[in-house]
Design a protein around this motif. Structure first.
Motif, mmCIF file in Angstrom:
data_model
loop_
_atom_site.group_PDB
_atom_site.id
_atom_site.type_symbol
_atom_site.label_atom_id
_atom_site.label_comp_id
_atom_site.label_asym_id
_atom_site.label_seq_id
_atom_site.Cartn_x
_atom_site.Cartn_y
_atom_site.Cartn_z
ATOM 1 N N ARG A 167 -8.129 -14.735 3.700
ATOM 2 C CA ARG A 167 -9.527 -15.075 3.997
ATOM 3 C C ARG A 167 -10.535 -14.151 3.321
ATOM 4 O O ARG A 167 -11.734 -14.401 3.410
ATOM 5 N N GLY A 168 -10.075 -13.129 2.670
ATOM 6 C CA GLY A 168 -10.999 -12.206 2.030
ATOM 7 C C GLY A 168 -10.343 -10.862 1.802
ATOM 8 O O GLY A 168 -9.163 -10.656 2.127
ATOM 9 N N THR A 169 -11.109 -9.947 1.232
ATOM 10 C CA THR A 169 -10.598 -8.628 0.885
ATOM 11 C C THR A 169 -11.513 -7.562 1.474
ATOM 12 O O THR A 169 -12.739 -7.632 1.332
ATOM 13 N N VAL A 170 -10.912 -6.588 2.134
ATOM 14 C CA VAL A 170 -11.662 -5.461 2.693
ATOM 15 C C VAL A 170 -11.157 -4.188 2.024
ATOM 16 O O VAL A 170 -9.963 -3.898 2.057
ATOM 17 N N ILE A 171 -12.073 -3.447 1.411
ATOM 18 C CA ILE A 171 -11.734 -2.190 0.758
ATOM 19 C C ILE A 171 -12.137 -1.050 1.682
ATOM 20 O O ILE A 171 -13.315 -0.901 2.013
ATOM 21 N N ALA A 172 -11.162 -0.259 2.108
ATOM 22 C CA ALA A 172 -11.419 0.897 2.961
ATOM 23 C C ALA A 172 -11.377 2.154 2.105
ATOM 24 O O ALA A 172 -10.371 2.425 1.450
ATOM 25 N N VAL A 173 -12.456 2.911 2.107
ATOM 26 C CA VAL A 173 -12.541 4.111 1.283
ATOM 27 C C VAL A 173 -12.205 5.339 2.118
ATOM 28 O O VAL A 173 -12.823 5.592 3.161
ATOM 29 N N GLY A 174 -11.211 6.099 1.668
ATOM 30 C CA GLY A 174 -10.864 7.383 2.270
ATOM 31 C C GLY A 174 -10.705 7.336 3.772
ATOM 32 O O GLY A 174 -9.919 6.543 4.312
ATOM 33 N N PRO A 175 -11.459 8.175 4.500
ATOM 34 C CA PRO A 175 -11.244 8.303 5.948
ATOM 35 C C PRO A 175 -11.650 7.086 6.766
ATOM 36 O O PRO A 175 -11.519 7.108 7.991
ATOM 37 N N MET A 176 -12.101 6.007 6.125
ATOM 38 C CA MET A 176 -12.449 4.797 6.862
ATOM 39 C C MET A 176 -11.237 3.900 7.112
ATOM 40 O O MET A 176 -11.351 2.894 7.821
ATOM 41 N N LEU A 177 -10.080 4.232 6.558
ATOM 42 C CA LEU A 177 -8.948 3.306 6.624
ATOM 43 C C LEU A 177 -8.515 3.004 8.054
ATOM 44 O O LEU A 177 -8.311 1.832 8.404
ATOM 45 N N ASP A 178 -8.322 4.001 8.897
ATOM 46 C CA ASP A 178 -7.847 3.739 10.258
ATOM 47 C C ASP A 178 -8.790 2.814 10.999
ATOM 48 O O ASP A 178 -8.351 1.879 11.691
ATOM 49 N N ASN A 179 -10.090 3.042 10.880
ATOM 50 C CA ASN A 179 -11.048 2.184 11.565
ATOM 51 C C ASN A 179 -11.033 0.762 11.004
ATOM 52 O O ASN A 179 -11.170 -0.218 11.747
ATOM 53 N N VAL A 180 -10.847 0.642 9.692
ATOM 54 C CA VAL A 180 -10.784 -0.682 9.080
ATOM 55 C C VAL A 180 -9.533 -1.428 9.543
ATOM 56 O O VAL A 180 -9.588 -2.621 9.859
ATOM 57 N N LEU A 181 -8.402 -0.740 9.600
ATOM 58 C CA LEU A 181 -7.176 -1.391 10.052
ATOM 59 C C LEU A 181 -7.298 -1.842 11.505
ATOM 60 O O LEU A 181 -6.846 -2.942 11.867
ATOM 61 N N ALA A 182 -7.910 -1.020 12.336
ATOM 62 C CA ALA A 182 -8.119 -1.422 13.729
ATOM 63 C C ALA A 182 -9.083 -2.595 13.811
ATOM 64 O O ALA A 182 -8.894 -3.528 14.601
ATOM 65 N N ALA A 183 -10.120 -2.573 12.984
ATOM 66 C CA ALA A 183 -11.135 -3.625 13.016
ATOM 67 C C ALA A 183 -10.606 -4.961 12.528
ATOM 68 O O ALA A 183 -11.067 -6.024 12.974
ATOM 69 N N THR A 184 -9.661 -4.946 11.608
ATOM 70 C CA THR A 184 -9.162 -6.193 11.011
ATOM 71 C C THR A 184 -7.832 -6.638 11.599
ATOM 72 O O THR A 184 -7.210 -7.571 11.077
ATOM 73 N N GLU A 185 -7.384 -5.977 12.658
ATOM 74 C CA GLU A 185 -6.127 -6.375 13.295
ATOM 75 C C GLU A 185 -6.201 -7.847 13.707
ATOM 76 O O GLU A 185 -7.127 -8.275 14.400
ATOM 77 N N LEU B 141 -6.820 -10.351 11.744
ATOM 78 C CA LEU B 141 -7.588 -11.139 10.784
ATOM 79 C C LEU B 141 -6.754 -11.376 9.525
ATOM 80 O O LEU B 141 -6.014 -10.491 9.088
ATOM 81 N N ASP B 142 -6.901 -12.532 8.940
ATOM 82 C CA ASP B 142 -6.120 -12.908 7.759
ATOM 83 C C ASP B 142 -6.816 -12.403 6.491
ATOM 84 O O ASP B 142 -7.353 -13.175 5.699
ATOM 85 N N VAL B 143 -6.806 -11.079 6.326
ATOM 86 C CA VAL B 143 -7.491 -10.470 5.184
ATOM 87 C C VAL B 143 -6.571 -9.484 4.484
ATOM 88 O O VAL B 143 -5.636 -8.938 5.077
ATOM 89 N N THR B 144 -6.849 -9.266 3.204
ATOM 90 C CA THR B 144 -6.189 -8.207 2.456
ATOM 91 C C THR B 144 -6.986 -6.917 2.632
ATOM 92 O O THR B 144 -8.216 -6.920 2.540
ATOM 93 N N VAL B 145 -6.298 -5.826 2.911
ATOM 94 C CA VAL B 145 -6.936 -4.512 3.023
ATOM 95 C C VAL B 145 -6.454 -3.645 1.868
ATOM 96 O O VAL B 145 -5.249 -3.449 1.690
ATOM 97 N N LEU B 146 -7.396 -3.174 1.070
ATOM 98 C CA LEU B 146 -7.109 -2.241 -0.014
ATOM 99 C C LEU B 146 -7.557 -0.852 0.400
ATOM 100 O O LEU B 146 -8.603 -0.695 1.039
ATOM 101 N N TYR B 147 -6.787 0.151 0.006
ATOM 102 C CA TYR B 147 -7.135 1.541 0.319
ATOM 103 C C TYR B 147 -7.542 2.254 -0.958
ATOM 104 O O TYR B 147 -6.807 2.257 -1.951
ATOM 105 N N ALA B 148 -8.727 2.874 -0.926
ATOM 106 C CA ALA B 148 -9.269 3.535 -2.109
ATOM 107 C C ALA B 148 -9.517 5.011 -1.814
ATOM 108 O O ALA B 148 -10.291 5.345 -0.912
ATOM 109 N N THR B 149 -8.860 5.887 -2.560
ATOM 110 C CA THR B 149 -9.169 7.315 -2.487
ATOM 111 C C THR B 149 -9.839 7.795 -3.771
ATOM 112 O O THR B 149 -10.433 8.869 -3.784
ATOM 113 N N THR B 150 -9.743 7.024 -4.832
ATOM 114 C CA THR B 150 -10.480 7.297 -6.063
ATOM 115 C C THR B 150 -11.403 6.106 -6.295
ATOM 116 O O THR B 150 -10.938 5.009 -6.585
ATOM 117 N N VAL B 151 -12.712 6.322 -6.127
ATOM 118 C CA VAL B 151 -13.667 5.220 -6.212
ATOM 119 C C VAL B 151 -14.372 5.144 -7.560
ATOM 120 O O VAL B 151 -14.970 4.136 -7.896
#
Length: 300
Positions: free
Chosen positions: A184-202, A204-214
């Motif tokens: 359904r879409g793509t969510v990019i979580a940058v650095g320390p936002m990943l845990d909150n993004v994973l909890a928020a999208t639990e 949901l039919d979305v792809t989550v990308l993790y970015a530490t180099t932006v």
């Protein structure tokens, strides 16, 4: 567990023993932590005092002699206050160095807005040739710092007290990593936002990308993820100024019909001290706030 800043101090101190051209330049911040290294390497651990323009200028001067400087203080004093020196002494002179910040957007609310820098990455975006790392865990901060020390380019490492529970494999050249796949879409979580993004999208039919180099931005990875989804809708969740990477993501998706939502720290100044968690909630970056805005943006 140690913080990212603690890990930076211990790692940089060790690297001073291993890398003869490495130097650390300070402006009082973290000087106590580097005291043992300064006794061992008095010519390569330099504290210029609370003079941030000199801090950056001294680091760039060392780079001109062939050294690899690590320049460190709080983000507001490292990027914003001496921005002209960052622009000219490093950029115009075309020398490399590593800027390592602490206390980014809202790490120390009691310090007030003078000690917050939600616009630091956006400000560096006006300059050419900077690699920007935003680790989400002390282990990631160590790995990215060790990698940066071996190069000759210009690198900004943004450290935070906010961190994810677990470290993930990182490399400045590996692009964004896929944490979860969906349609359904793509969510990019940058650095320390990943845990909150994973909890928020639990759920949901979305792809989550993790970015530490932006920067550089992983345009290919974002295109690949967005192109595989039903809709090329992309949400970027950054721990600094909201929308910092929205234009960059839009450029990456120029050949696809797309929408981009940039979430992060708002422009309005929050004038009550509070705690870091309260600032996260106020900016809508807690799991509940993120879920409401992400699910509201994505198409059914």
């Amino acid at each position: 567990m140690d913080t990212m800043r603690d890990r930076f101090i211990s790692t940089a101190s060790q690297l001073l023993d291993e890398e003869p051209r490495l130097a650390v330049v300070l402006a009082d911040i973290s000087a106590d932590g580097f005291a043992p290294a300064r006794r061992t390497h008095p010519d390569r651990v330099i504290n210029v005092g609370i003079r941030e323009q000199l801090l950056v200028g001294a680091g760039a001067g060392m780079a001109l002699t062939g050294m690899r400087p690590i320049v460190h203080t709080f983000a507001s004093f490292l990027v914003e206050r001496p921005f002209e020196q960052v622009k000219l002494d490093f950029g115009h002179q075309d020398v490399g160095g590593i800027l390592v910040s602490a206390a980014g957007s809202y790490d120390w609310p009691a310090g007030g807005f003078t000690h917050m820098a939600p616009g630091d990455v956006a400000l560096l975006d006006t300059l050419d040739g900077w690699t920007v790392h935003v680790p989400g865990h002390p282990d990631e901060a160590e790995a990215l710092l060790r990698e940066a020390v071996t190069g000759d380019d210009r690198v900004y490492v943004r450290l935070s007290l906010q961190e994810n529970r677990e470290a993930r494999p990182v490399s400045g050249g590996s692009g964004f990593s896929v944490v979860r796949e969906g349609r359904r879409g793509t969510v990019i979580a940058v650095g320390p936002m990943l845990d909150n993004v994973l909890a928020a999208t639990e759920g949901l039919d979305v792809t989550v990308l993790y970015a530490t180099t932006v920067r550089p931005f992983d345009a290919e990875g974002v295109r690949r993820a967005a192109g595989a989804a039903t809709n090329a809708d992309v949400v970027i969740v950054e721990p600094y100024l909201a929308g910092t990477s929205s234009a960059t993501a839009g450029e990456a998706l120029m050949d696809l019909p797309h929408r981009v939502l940039g979430l992060g720290v708002g422009r309005a100044e929050l004038r009550r001290y509070g705690h870091m968690e309260e600032h996260l909630t106020a900016h809508g970056l807690d799991p509940q706030g993120l879920r409401e805005r992400i699910s509201g943006f994505l198409r059914p």
